[in-house]
Design an enzyme around this catalytic site. Structure first.
Site, PDB file in Angstrom:
ATOM      1  CD  GLN A  23      -3.043   1.091   2.105  1.00 46.86           C
ATOM      2  OE1 GLN A  23      -3.179   0.142   2.862  1.00 46.86           O
ATOM      3  NE2 GLN A  23      -3.850   2.122   2.142  1.00 46.86           N
ATOM      4  CG  PHE A  24       1.603   3.831  -3.628  1.00 48.30           C
ATOM      5  CD1 PHE A  24       1.749   5.203  -3.800  1.00 48.30           C
ATOM      6  CD2 PHE A  24       0.549   3.187  -4.248  1.00 48.30           C
ATOM      7  CE1 PHE A  24       0.849   5.914  -4.587  1.00 48.30           C
ATOM      8  CE2 PHE A  24      -0.344   3.890  -5.031  1.00 48.30           C
ATOM      9  CZ  PHE A  24      -0.203   5.260  -5.198  1.00 48.30           C
ATOM     10  CB  THR A  25      -1.986   5.353  -0.299  1.00 48.17           C
ATOM     11  OG1 THR A  25      -2.510   4.239   0.413  1.00 48.17           O
ATOM     12  CG2 THR A  25      -2.341   5.282  -1.777  1.00 48.17           C
TER      13      THR A  25
END
Length: 153
Positions: A78-80
């Site tokens: 989850q790069f966010t």
């Protein structure tokens, strides 16, 4: 590296309506590689996750790890998690690792997790995923492993 741990009674990840990873009791691990991260941060993060005492003992105190209780891991990229919202209302993700670096660290993290823990499921890197979970507690813990500074002689 960044992670958000959610202690779950159950969790699953779907891509295009198909379940690709599913666990019963354990930890949903949302993980993000940041620029400058390497295998040292991934190793330290995994070690912390496996030993973090966030499951209840017989007295109801958080005193047991996911290893102690035989819980599973569901690891989802989850790069966010690297979102920077300090500059306005639209998040910036410039702190996240480049996609190829993020994928390499995510795959390394999953490989190490599977070598050190018996029950590991995953999401799919860079896919649009639907994550379903029943948060147990609820217990949600953020973690960050920053690069270790080099020691100068």
């Amino acid at each position: 590296m960044l992670a958000v741990l959610q202690r779950v009674a159950e969790a699953r990840v779907e891509v295009e309506g198909k379940v690709i990873g599913e666990i019963d009791a354990g930890l949903l691990v949302l993980v993000c590689a940041e620029r400058g991260d390497g295998v040292a941060e991934a190793d330290r993060l995994l070690a912390k996750i496996l030993k973090l005492r966030i499951f209840s003992d017989e007295a109801g105190k958080m005193n047991r790890s996911v290893q102690d209780v035989g819980g599973a891991l569901l690891v989802v990229s989850q790069f966010t998690l690297a979102a920077d919202t300090s500059g306005g209302n639209r998040p910036s993700f410039t702190g996240a690792a480049a996609p190829e670096d993020g994928r390499a660290l995510y795959e390394y993290f999953v490989e190490r997790a599977r070598k050190t823990h018996p029950h590991v499921q995953t999401g799919e890197f860079a896919a649009v995923m639907q994550v379903h979970l029943v948060n147990d507690g609820p217990v949600t813990i953020p973690l960050r492993m920053t690069p270790t500074p080099a020691i100068s002689a």
